[in-house]
Write a protein that holds these residues in place. Sequence first.
Motif, PDB file in Angstrom:
ATOM      1  N   GLY A 120       0.446  -1.021   0.000  1.00 60.05           N
ATOM      2  CA  GLY A 120       0.000   0.000   0.000  1.00 60.05           C
ATOM      3  C   GLY A 120       0.176   0.404   0.000  1.00 60.05           C
ATOM      4  N   GLU A 121       0.190   1.214   0.482  1.00 53.67           N
ATOM      5  CA  GLU A 121       1.117   1.701   1.412  1.00 53.67           C
ATOM      6  C   GLU A 121       0.835   1.116   2.756  1.00 53.67           C
ATOM      7  N   SER A 122      -0.438   0.788   3.041  1.00 52.65           N
ATOM      8  CA  SER A 122      -0.770   0.156   4.313  1.00 52.65           C
ATOM      9  C   SER A 122      -0.023  -1.167   4.455  1.00 52.65           C
ATOM     10  N   ILE A 123       0.098  -1.927   3.366  1.00 54.97           N
ATOM     11  CA  ILE A 123       0.866  -3.181   3.403  1.00 54.97           C
ATOM     12  C   ILE A 123       2.329  -2.870   3.661  1.00 54.97           C
ATOM     13  N   ALA A 124       2.848  -1.871   2.959  1.00 59.08           N
ATOM     14  CA  ALA A 124       4.249  -1.503   3.120  1.00 59.08           C
ATOM     15  C   ALA A 124       4.534  -1.002   4.531  1.00 59.08           C
ATOM     16  N   ILE A 125       3.588  -0.279   5.113  1.00 57.65           N
ATOM     17  CA  ILE A 125       3.759   0.199   6.494  1.00 57.65           C
ATOM     18  C   ILE A 125       3.851  -0.976   7.445  1.00 57.65           C
ATOM     19  N   ALA A 126       2.944  -1.954   7.288  1.00 60.11           N
ATOM     20  CA  ALA A 126       2.959  -3.126   8.162  1.00 60.11           C
ATOM     21  C   ALA A 126       4.264  -3.905   8.020  1.00 60.11           C
ATOM     22  N   LEU A 127       4.703  -4.102   6.778  1.00 63.26           N
ATOM     23  CA  LEU A 127       5.947  -4.834   6.546  1.00 63.26           C
ATOM     24  C   LEU A 127       7.138  -4.107   7.162  1.00 63.26           C
ATOM     25  N   ALA A 128       7.187  -2.795   6.970  1.00 64.92           N
ATOM     26  CA  ALA A 128       8.314  -2.026   7.495  1.00 64.92           C
ATOM     27  C   ALA A 128       8.343  -2.064   9.017  1.00 64.92           C
ATOM     28  N   LEU A 129       7.181  -2.022   9.649  1.00 59.49           N
ATOM     29  CA  LEU A 129       7.135  -2.081  11.111  1.00 59.49           C
ATOM     30  C   LEU A 129       7.606  -3.435  11.626  1.00 59.49           C
ATOM     31  N   VAL A 130       7.159  -4.498  10.977  1.00 59.94           N
ATOM     32  CA  VAL A 130       7.579  -5.844  11.385  1.00 59.94           C
ATOM     33  C   VAL A 130       9.055  -6.070  11.089  1.00 59.94           C
ATOM     34  N   GLY A 131       9.563  -5.390  10.056  1.00 59.72           N
ATOM     35  CA  GLY A 131      10.939  -5.594   9.643  1.00 59.72           C
ATOM     36  C   GLY A 131      11.033  -6.640   8.550  1.00 59.72           C
ATOM     37  N   ALA A 132      10.279  -6.420   7.470  1.00 63.46           N
ATOM     38  CA  ALA A 132      10.274  -7.346   6.335  1.00 63.46           C
ATOM     39  C   ALA A 132      10.253  -6.532   5.054  1.00 63.46           C
ATOM     40  N   GLN A 133      10.562  -7.193   3.949  1.00 59.74           N
ATOM     41  CA  GLN A 133      10.574  -6.516   2.658  1.00 59.74           C
ATOM     42  C   GLN A 133      10.102  -7.479   1.576  1.00 59.74           C
ATOM     43  N   PRO A 134       9.488  -6.941   0.507  1.00 56.93           N
ATOM     44  CA  PRO A 134       8.985  -7.804  -0.551  1.00 56.93           C
ATOM     45  C   PRO A 134      10.113  -8.383  -1.398  1.00 56.93           C
ATOM     46  N   VAL A 135       9.959  -9.636  -1.786  1.00 58.64           N
ATOM     47  CA  VAL A 135      10.894 -10.306  -2.692  1.00 58.64           C
ATOM     48  C   VAL A 135      10.143 -10.587  -3.995  1.00 58.64           C
ATOM     49  N   LYS A 136      10.736 -10.159  -5.125  1.00 54.84           N
ATOM     50  CA  LYS A 136      10.057 -10.289  -6.405  1.00 54.84           C
ATOM     51  C   LYS A 136      10.776 -11.284  -7.302  1.00 54.84           C
ATOM     52  N   GLU A 137       9.995 -11.950  -8.142  1.00 49.49           N
ATOM     53  CA  GLU A 137      10.576 -12.807  -9.164  1.00 49.49           C
ATOM     54  C   GLU A 137      10.854 -11.970 -10.406  1.00 49.49           C
ATOM     55  N   GLY A 138      11.352 -12.609 -11.435  1.00 51.27           N
ATOM     56  CA  GLY A 138      11.774 -11.897 -12.632  1.00 51.27           C
ATOM     57  C   GLY A 138      10.685 -11.095 -13.300  1.00 51.27           C
ATOM     58  N   THR A 139       9.420 -11.544 -13.203  1.00 49.66           N
ATOM     59  CA  THR A 139       8.318 -10.827 -13.861  1.00 49.66           C
ATOM     60  C   THR A 139       7.835  -9.636 -13.047  1.00 49.66           C
TER      61      THR A 139
END
Length: 458
Positions: A120-139
Amino acid sequence: NNNNNNNKLEAKRQVDAFEESIANGKKEAEVAARAVAVMEEACLIKSLLEQSTGELDALLNGLNGGYVLPAPGGDVLRDGAGVLPTGRNMHSLDPYRMPSAGAWVRGQLAAKRILEQTRGESIAIALALVGAQPVKEGTGRVVRYELIPLEQLGRPRVDVLATLSGIFRDSFANVVELLDDCFERAAAADEPPEMNYVRKHSDLLRAQGVEKPAARLFSNPPGDYGSMVNERVGSGEWEEGDELGDTWVSRNSFAYGRAGADEAQGVARPKVLEALLSTTDRVVQEVDSVEYGLTDITEYFANTGAVKKAAEKRNLRANGKVGVSIVEAFGAEVRPRELESTLRLEYRSKLLNPKWAQAMVAQGAGGAYEVSQRMTAMVGWAATADVDKFVFDGAAERYALDPAMANKLRKSNPEAFKNVLRRLLEAAGRGMWEADPDTIEQLKDLYAEADDTAEGVR
């Protein structure tokens, strides 16, 4: 030797001056390039806006069985030129690319500011608070939310209770699965509890024999929607603000998670929800629309306000107060604001603003209805948070005690005008607003007249 040293110093000064001029030149070039890019984007948006005249043509084409080109939906201020021109077959976000790169940057900034407020930013806020980050594949698809090592994170992992709307729950099942997997791994991480509050709270629940202690994604029962808090406020069927918090809890105690698990379909986990609310320090609400704010629609107090009330009732800390951070998903600056200051700003700029009031009432019955809805929301916020006395004073003066305005509202929408008066009297009766006796008597007389008019007596 002195001459040599002086020559060396002079040469160094010249080199430094030359390097500085190069650096300044680079900065000027960067600024100029940025200005050109902004102007080009502005011209593109202007051109696309001028093309946004084909909505009716596209509608007729679709009704005739024709093909309407698809396009992503969104807000031009936040999402840029990609949402233009209008008149295309709009689709929503791609759930397999959430959060986007831009949302991830803004979410991290918002999380940092929120952490500063609480010590989301709402998703991104939650991830950042927990201490995580998105991992993307080639696409570009997000396939996992990876935990950031503590030594890299540099602070404890913050536990997060994520409350999902029914629409988000149903539309973004893949995001729900990824988030649930992330919370499970955070709860099982081999880290000191004082550096990982997801694990700390999960371990305490596990020791009490509570099932699924790492559940963090809560929503309504499967297939159901809404907290019912706004319905209770609308009907007036409540006594204390804590009842509204309890209503929210009863409607949002279902945990959701990964496919194949019970949580995929939603399982009631009231003990986990109650425990998480008891340790809640701050509520975070993202506002993603430039058109509708906290005071414009009832859903905000029915969820954000009700969560605040529920957490305060169950809070284990001494003062029991729970703060609320409001994060806007538009605009260049990411700076969370406190709920109280946000409400004051919105009331001054909209409901109490004479230009806004005149423009709204000029729209007739629909405009009167919008004013009426905001009066109901004002009572909802007063029940779940705090609304300043000047807001009620100003609303009464603007919409009820001004004869010209009152007459316009009464003529265009009698029921809406009655609701304006009813909410003001309700606020005074519930102790939300300390109005003087003369004002109360005037409001009562106006309500009696409005009731007679609606019933056809006058």
